[in-house]
Design an enzyme around this catalytic site. Structure first.
Site, PDB file in Angstrom:
ATOM      1  N   ASP A   1     -27.046  34.806  74.811  1.00 25.65           N
ATOM      2  CA  ASP A   1     -27.190  34.298  76.180  1.00 25.65           C
ATOM      3  C   ASP A   1     -28.341  34.972  76.914  1.00 25.65           C
ATOM      4  OD1 ASP A   1     -25.627  36.651  75.883  1.00 25.65           O
ATOM      5  OD2 ASP A   1     -25.118  36.538  78.003  1.00 25.65           O
ATOM      6  N   GLU A   2     -28.808  34.305  77.942  1.00 22.16           N
ATOM      7  CA  GLU A   2     -29.710  34.885  78.944  1.00 22.16           C
ATOM      8  C   GLU A   2     -30.907  35.620  78.347  1.00 22.16           C
ATOM      9  OE1 GLU A   2     -26.666  35.737  82.619  1.00 22.16           O
ATOM     10  OE2 GLU A   2     -26.825  37.310  81.105  1.00 22.16           O
TER      11      GLU A   2
END
Lengths: 508, 508
Positions: free
Chosen positions: B308-309
């Site tokens: 993620d991210e």
């Protein structure tokens, strides 16, 4: 009016500052205060790994107790303007009875200085400091003062019986934290009894496998407990209770018994007849191997062999034991017990241990190199001291008996006006609160230990003139609730258990 | 009047008996009751070690909750007159997504019969039974009933982030107990993030040594957690978050980074720029060795790689990475991420694992053998299901966001009237509550997880028609307080912390 308020606040603060347990030997209040701010740094010019870790925990706890989050969380080694400095030069490799626990604290408006001979003194000082944090009107501060402190007695113990009811590792650990916070320094683990052999033996695995319900400490867990305790300045003294209180051993090794039969783990409580057979080589060879194994596991110099409450029925019934007594000209079972203890003493001496036992082992036929723990009377404690035996007081410190706190508190190993010489008084090393677990289990044990043990902690650390029952009763609710920071359930367990029982109702 | 009272008591009891969480699929009340007496025995005709131990704990807990002390504490294998019998024939060696958790309970006035396909179903049944204990007027009893139950979703998880704030082992364990008591079955451990690499690597020890503040799980502790969880029917899925959220890895191994510089453990929170360099063999060789080590440590089939991210600044800055993209004709950083994930997938496939990641890894260029955890939106969950990807819902289950319980409760992975075919619906495995720890620590985490996670536990186990928000709000205080039996501090921590802060005052 404003002056009255200020005066009131000042006295109120002084009063608060007095809530130290145990009370230090010397405590002088000064003008002014040291304000706790986020700029504070803690400096250790000369540190060790253990001191660094203790100080790190101290810094974390200071933040919780002050509500101030510091900018610097790690202990430093260089000087700053607003600092708490911990000066100590020695680092005790091995905790023992002679480890110096003295310390001094100087709080001025700009800095706090802790001085101690070694790291353990610094631990004691940090606990005092944490008790001295004041919060008032959104501010956190220390009132300036000088403290010079040292323990009155060297042995300030807590016995935990993990046999009658099993006490899990994490509960032991958080109680070590609680002990250290009120400067208790010996955890006495009662590891074997009729109802359970609660420690792994690699030499005789049937001891813990058949002699327990599967609940025992592995040797790694024991190492973990010792490390945890030592890092907090707490010694760990193991007890292997022989030759009575032995049923659990006999489930796996019935040949050790005075009567060779099948043994089961008893479900109830009381004093059981089972005893080791003191007339056969097998018993001593077995004990030699087992105790040597355990002497290596426990680094402390003291090794407790129990020795209490021996029922002699089975000794009397066994003709070989009777012949053995004749052979060695032992005219009584008391002499037979002393004979047995001498053999154990030689095993422990070879392992460089000091043998310790309940007052049932006290016998002039044993050398005064042993240490005796008095549970049945205080008079015999003085008697032993006069005869040159080191001793510990537990009579009157039985937490399972649920005495009033003032009774625990009044009970000092060395009352004023006792008949001992100064030299004899030194033979009395201190005392131990005992937490037998017939009628408590892991859910309730903490509510039985605390806050009662606080009274004993103060009695054993502080001088008599610092011990005041009215002040103690004021301190107890404050100090007792401080123990919750370690996860202790002594205050919450009642509500938790009531809620378990009363699924249908909300219990406040 | 007497009739009214009796009627009232009866309805009161029925009402109480309804306090089951999660609500079973079928629950039919019958006339009469099974009185809990000290004579009760629990029988397991066909047992395994784990089932025996679970049942032993069940027996102990029944005593606490009923106030009745049984004469027989151990599970039996022969029949008696007043008994609880647990009939199960299979024993799952390895927990997985397909482990059958269904069970039935028949309570009649003379006996209670639990039937399940395997031991895990029996665990679920015992938790239901414990919630069904009634105490009233000094009596403890079950109201007769038939229950047939099974989970709606196979994956009912709780993520615990042990990176942002360290969560000690014993807190993890007691939360596993709490999860099992409300039939949650996956503990997702978020083990690495910018702020800490929280697991020992024997292959690359600088990961945990330099990538943490000294607080990490040893491999033995991880084995301990897995064993503890599996014994309670809870799987443990590890997450190693790559290629972003990676700062802690780079402290010891900066050569892994997209920008080769010195890295420090960040003290704050947020999304950091540090990323693994996806253009060098070194990165993949390193990950191959590390992930293989961890695949061997964690027996579960699922292995979470985060994903993620990812901030692409450093990818854009590094010319080698740009050339690498050209070489492999990767026209976007999203494609580069998919390329990276394909290489990780081949490592995990070789280790017989199912690769799992946050929805940032969802990309049609990856085969649909991967499982995707949706945290950003629910719409893409349906989209993935239509494309044949297995998926988990976490969007709307963020415990750190402190939503109202009814919002967590309303949020179902498969709302009525969704556009999915029956086959597509099966791709949605369940959901996971996520406990990110930026703003909680070990003292407060439990008060954030519980009771909110109860709503999610019920939503994921029970059918929609059994989920009723008014009933839930009645159940929450009862079930929440029942969790205290495991030592959870979710209810008590507020008082404890207030007392820490306010040394000078007694806080009730």
């Amino acid at each position: 009016m404003r002056q009255i308020i200020i005066l009131f606040l000042f006295f109120n603060s002084i009063l608060n500052a007095q809530y130290l347990l145990p009370q230090p030997q010397e405590y002088n209040l000064l003008q002014g205060k040291f304000k706790i701010t986020e700029e504070i740094k803690v400096r250790i010019p000369n540190s060790s790994e253990d001191l660094y870790q203790y100080t790190s925990r101290f810094i974390e706890r200071m933040q919780y107790k002050s509500g101030i989050i510091f900018k610097t969380h790690e202990p430093q080694d260089t000087s700053t303007s607003k600092e708490i400095v911990i000066i100590t030069n020695k680092f005790s490799e091995n905790l023992d009875l002679e480890t110096n626990e003295s310390y001094s604290i100087n709080i001025s408006s700009s800095s706090i200085k802790i001085t101690s001979e070694n790291n353990v003194g610094a631990y004691r000082a940090m606990e005092t400091l944490l008790q001295l944090i004041n919060t008032d009107k959104g501010e956190a501060f220390f009132i300036n003062c000088n403290i010079i402190d040292k323990p009155r007695f060297k042995w300030r113990g807590l016995l935990v019986d993990v046999c009658r009811h099993w006490i899990p590792l994490d509960i032991i650990k958080r109680n070590i934290d609680a002990m250290a916070s009120v400067k208790m320094n010996v955890l006495h683990l009662h590891l074997t009894d009729d109802q359970g052999f609660r420690i792994e033996s690699k030499k005789f695995p049937k001891l813990h496998e058949m002699g327990s319900d599967g609940k025992y400490y592995t040797q790694n867990e024991i190492k973990d407990i010792i490390k945890y305790a030592n890092e907090r300045g707490v010694r760990v003294v193991p007890e292997f209770d022989i030759p009575g209180h032995i049923s659990s051993w006999l489930v796996g090794y019935p040949k050790l018994a005075s009567i060779d039969q099948n043994y089961e783990l008893p479900k109830g409580y009381g004093v059981f007849k089972a005893t080791l057979n003191p007339s056969q080589d097998f018993t001593y060879r077995f004990l030699d191997t087992l105790l040597t194994e355990m002497c290596l596991l426990f680094p402390d110099k003291y090794f407790h062999i129990g020795g209490d409450e021996i029922l002699v029925n089975d000794w009397n019934k066994n003709k070989k034991i009777q012949r053995y007594k004749d052979k060695y000209m032992l005219t009584s079972n008391k002499d037979l017990h002393a004979h047995f203890n001498k053999k154990i003493l030689s095993i422990l001496s070879r392992n460089k241990k000091i043998m310790m036992g309940w007052d049932d082992i006290y016998n002039p036929k044993l050398p005064n190199s042993i240490t005796v723990q008095f549970w049945r009377s205080k008079e015999s404690l003085f008697n032993a001291a006069k005869n040159g035996y080191n001793s510990i007081l537990s009579n009157g410190y039985y937490l399972d008996k649920v005495n009033r706190i003032e009774n625990y508190y009044k009970n000092t190993p060395l009352p004023k006006g006792n008949s001992l010489t100064e030299q004899e008084q030194k033979m009395i090393l201190g005392g131990e609160a005992t937490m037998w677990t017939e009628i408590v289990n892991y859910r309730t044990i903490e509510s039985r230990i605390w806050p009662s043990a606080l009274a004993i902690a103060e009695r054993l650390w502080s001088n008599d003139k610092e011990c005041n029952i009215d002040t103690l009763y004021k301190k107890i609710p404050i100090i007792s609730s401080q123990l919750e920071e370690f996860g202790l359930m002594h205050l919450n367990c009642q509500g938790v258990m009531l809620r378990m029982l009363s699924r249908n109702s909300v219990i406040d």
